[in-house]
Design a protein around this motif. Structure first.
Motif, PDB file in Angstrom:
ATOM      1  N   UNK A   1       0.838  -1.202   0.000  1.00 42.69           N
ATOM      2  CA  UNK A   1       0.000   0.000   0.000  1.00 42.69           C
ATOM      3  C   UNK A   1       0.872   1.252   0.000  1.00 42.69           C
ATOM      4  N   UNK A   2       1.938   1.248   0.795  1.00 41.81           N
ATOM      5  CA  UNK A   2       2.839   2.396   0.844  1.00 41.81           C
ATOM      6  C   UNK A   2       3.488   2.646  -0.512  1.00 41.81           C
ATOM      7  N   UNK A   3       3.897   1.556  -1.163  1.00 42.11           N
ATOM      8  CA  UNK A   3       4.515   1.686  -2.486  1.00 42.11           C
ATOM      9  C   UNK A   3       3.510   2.252  -3.497  1.00 42.11           C
ATOM     10  N   UNK A   4       2.251   1.847  -3.354  1.00 40.70           N
ATOM     11  CA  UNK A   4       1.201   2.338  -4.253  1.00 40.70           C
ATOM     12  C   UNK A   4       1.013   3.852  -4.093  1.00 40.70           C
ATOM     13  N   UNK A   5       0.967   4.330  -2.855  1.00 45.48           N
ATOM     14  CA  UNK A   5       0.754   5.751  -2.602  1.00 45.48           C
ATOM     15  C   UNK A   5       2.000   6.591  -2.865  1.00 45.48           C
ATOM     16  N   UNK A   6       3.157   5.961  -2.814  1.00 48.48           N
ATOM     17  CA  UNK A   6       4.402   6.713  -2.845  1.00 48.48           C
ATOM     18  C   UNK A   6       4.600   7.467  -4.160  1.00 48.48           C
ATOM     19  N   UNK A   7       4.095   6.943  -5.252  1.00 51.86           N
ATOM     20  CA  UNK A   7       4.245   7.648  -6.525  1.00 51.86           C
ATOM     21  C   UNK A   7       3.539   8.999  -6.478  1.00 51.86           C
ATOM     22  N   UNK A   8       2.392   9.054  -5.787  1.00 50.53           N
ATOM     23  CA  UNK A   8       1.714  10.341  -5.623  1.00 50.53           C
ATOM     24  C   UNK A   8       2.521  11.254  -4.708  1.00 50.53           C
ATOM     25  N   UNK A   9       3.061  10.701  -3.611  1.00 48.88           N
ATOM     26  CA  UNK A   9       3.864  11.523  -2.692  1.00 48.88           C
ATOM     27  C   UNK A   9       5.087  12.116  -3.386  1.00 48.88           C
ATOM     28  N   UNK A  10       5.635  11.406  -4.349  1.00 55.54           N
ATOM     29  CA  UNK A  10       6.836  11.875  -5.039  1.00 55.54           C
ATOM     30  C   UNK A  10       6.595  13.131  -5.851  1.00 55.54           C
ATOM     31  N   UNK A  11       5.337  13.489  -6.095  1.00 62.40           N
ATOM     32  CA  UNK A  11       5.054  14.718  -6.834  1.00 62.40           C
ATOM     33  C   UNK A  11       5.198  15.959  -5.960  1.00 62.40           C
ATOM     34  N   UNK A  12       5.316  15.787  -4.633  1.00 58.67           N
ATOM     35  CA  UNK A  12       5.491  16.918  -3.710  1.00 58.67           C
ATOM     36  C   UNK A  12       6.940  17.381  -3.777  1.00 58.67           C
ATOM     37  N   UNK A  13       7.193  18.659  -4.024  1.00 58.58           N
ATOM     38  CA  UNK A  13       8.572  19.116  -4.218  1.00 58.58           C
ATOM     39  C   UNK A  13       9.479  18.957  -3.002  1.00 58.58           C
ATOM     40  N   UNK A  14       8.937  19.104  -1.782  1.00 60.88           N
ATOM     41  CA  UNK A  14       9.769  19.140  -0.584  1.00 60.88           C
ATOM     42  C   UNK A  14       9.916  17.752   0.033  1.00 60.88           C
ATOM     43  N   UNK A  15      11.155  17.314   0.265  1.00 62.82           N
ATOM     44  CA  UNK A  15      11.419  15.978   0.781  1.00 62.82           C
ATOM     45  C   UNK A  15      10.864  15.801   2.197  1.00 62.82           C
ATOM     46  N   UNK A  16      11.005  16.819   3.051  1.00 65.95           N
ATOM     47  CA  UNK A  16      10.498  16.701   4.421  1.00 65.95           C
ATOM     48  C   UNK A  16       8.985  16.516   4.425  1.00 65.95           C
ATOM     49  N   UNK A  17       8.286  17.223   3.547  1.00 64.36           N
ATOM     50  CA  UNK A  17       6.834  17.048   3.444  1.00 64.36           C
ATOM     51  C   UNK A  17       6.485  15.654   2.927  1.00 64.36           C
ATOM     52  N   UNK A  18       7.276  15.154   1.998  1.00 63.78           N
ATOM     53  CA  UNK A  18       7.036  13.789   1.486  1.00 63.78           C
ATOM     54  C   UNK A  18       7.166  12.762   2.604  1.00 63.78           C
TER      55      UNK A  18
END
Length: 438
Positions: A402-419
């Motif tokens: 599930x985390x891997x599935x959502x992670x592609x969406x999280x990767x669109x956030x520019x800031x690493x700390x927010x990701x």
């Protein structure tokens, strides 16, 4: 007219004089016209194509819609909520709103930029232009009219040419009282400006409420804006949020929404390109359980050539939760060299969950690159078996997938700390979901 619509019309009649004190004469006229239009149109319902999966008229009839009572006393910030603390690793200005009203006494407002309550900015020409900015009205007429008529809280952010926020703003929206709040936010970034804004929407005790927020954004030439929002409202809350953005030449917008809370939520995103070379990324992730419903509606209007847009939403649904994605990319006849893409992916964890997806392309130019798609599926059994065969227990294996599935969406956030904060939120959601399902 439904009971809910009647309540809103009556509320405007009761508060008209008080609302007229907020802003200049043109706004009073606009409010009257908006509420007249709302009284004629009513609330959105299933017979309207853009609301076919979310019957707002029926659902609001069951909600507490009397105006929320203003609160001026002490308020405890939700420091124990991960949706609030996930930004702790980021040096930021924390600005607090209670039921839509800015609480300067609880906030760290930067002195270097113009950040004020909505009412303080309504006399400015730029604020009037933002409020009157055109939106694809076929999709938004009812709810925008309602918000314009009753808006009273919110903020106005204005960056003059060349200004850059030294630190991100973290806007904390607390729902304290039961009832309805109608908020309007204005963001005007002039040429060459940059800003990052984080938002957290949580309950501070409210259990039955309707949060209606509209955010108007205007990005001048070369301006850059990053928005990261976490919606973690109470289970009894209804959250309706509309983002309307105008992008001029070479402007850049990144908008990400993480949806975890509210019994019913709908996010509406309207992006219009006004100048060439602009770029917009409207993305999000949703994780719902129980009988929650989350609806994402996106319209990207390529009105000029040489612009790029990308939309990606990933949704995880458990129990009897329902997800909705409706998206449309419009390419006007003269908008050649457009690159517009949208994708919705959903992961169903229960046979009682449901996902509705309707991506669309409306193209009137011939020299473009556009694509859209949607997938709905379950956890990959072969992948789950592979992880189990390597000694990973079932719960951990499911969480990894599930985390891997959502992670592609999280990767669109520019800031690493927010990701990283978003990944922590997703892990918390999964652990709680597994605990409740045990």
């Amino acid at each position: 007219m439904t009971d809910a619509a009647k309540t809103f019309v009556e509320t405007y009649g009761d508060q008209r004089n008080a609302l007229a004190a907020i802003g200049p004469d043109w706004l009073r006229t606009a409010r009257d016209a908006a509420m007249d239009a709302f009284a004629q149109a009513g609330l959105p319902h299933r017979r309207m194509e853009d609301w076919r999966y979310t019957d707002l008229a029926r659902l609001l009839d069951k909600a507490t819609l009397s105006p929320v009572v203003a609160h001026s006393g002490a308020v405890a910030l939700p420091a124990d909520r991960h949706s609030f603390s996930m930004f702790n690793a980021i040096d930021r200005h924390i600005i607090v709103f209670v039921d839509g009203v800015l609480r300067a006494d609880l906030s760290d407002i930067p002195a270097s930029v113009s950040f004020t309550p909505l009412g303080d900015a309504l006399g400015a020409d730029w604020a009037k232009a933002l409020i009157e900015a055109p939106v694809n009205k076929a999709q938004a007429t009812n709810v925008l009219a309602l918000n314009l008529g009753l808006m009273s809280g919110g903020y106005a952010l204005h960056l003059k040419a060349g200004q850059k926020l030294a630190k991100p703003l973290h806007l904390v929206h607390l729902a304290l009282g039961n009832g309805a709040s109608h908020v309007r936010n204005l963001i005007r970034l002039e040429d060459g400006t940059e800003a990052t804004i984080y938002e957290t929407c949580v309950s501070a005790g409210a259990t039955d409420y309707f949060a209606d927020a509209v955010t108007n954004v205007s990005l001048g030439e070369g301006a850059r804006l990053s928005l990261v929002k976490v919606q973690d409202e109470a289970a009894g809350g209804i959250h309706l949020a509309t983002l309307s953005a105008q992008l001029y030449a070479r402007a850049y917008l990144s908008a990400f929404t993480m949806t975890l809370g509210a019994g019913l939520s709908r996010g509406q995103n309207f992006v219009r390109f006004e100048g060439e070379g602009a770029e917009a990324h409207v993305n999000g992730a949703t994780a719902l359980r129980g009988r929650q419903q989350g609806d994402q509606f996106c319209v990207t209007d390529h009105a000029v050539p040489h612009c790029t847009s990308a939309t990606l939403f990933r949704t995880v649904l458990d129990d009897a939760a329902t997800g909705v994605f409706q998206g449309k990319v419009i390419v006007r006849p003269h908008a050649q060299k457009t690159d517009g893409r949208q994708m919705s992916n959903a992961l169903i964890l229960s046979r009682d969950a449901a996902m509705n997806a309707k991506p669309e392309l409306e193209i009137y130019a011939d020299d473009v690159q556009c694509a859209h798609g949607s997938t709905i599926g379950e956890l990959n059994r072969e992948a789950l078996f592979y992880l189990r065969s390597r000694g990973i227990d079932e719960q951990s294996a499911r969480q990894l997938l599930i985390s891997a599935f959502l992670d592609e969406a999280f990767e669109t956030v520019p800031d690493e700390a927010a990701r990283e904060g978003l990944r922590g939120l997703a892990a918390d959601w999964f652990r709680l979901s597994e605990k409740e399902g045990a």
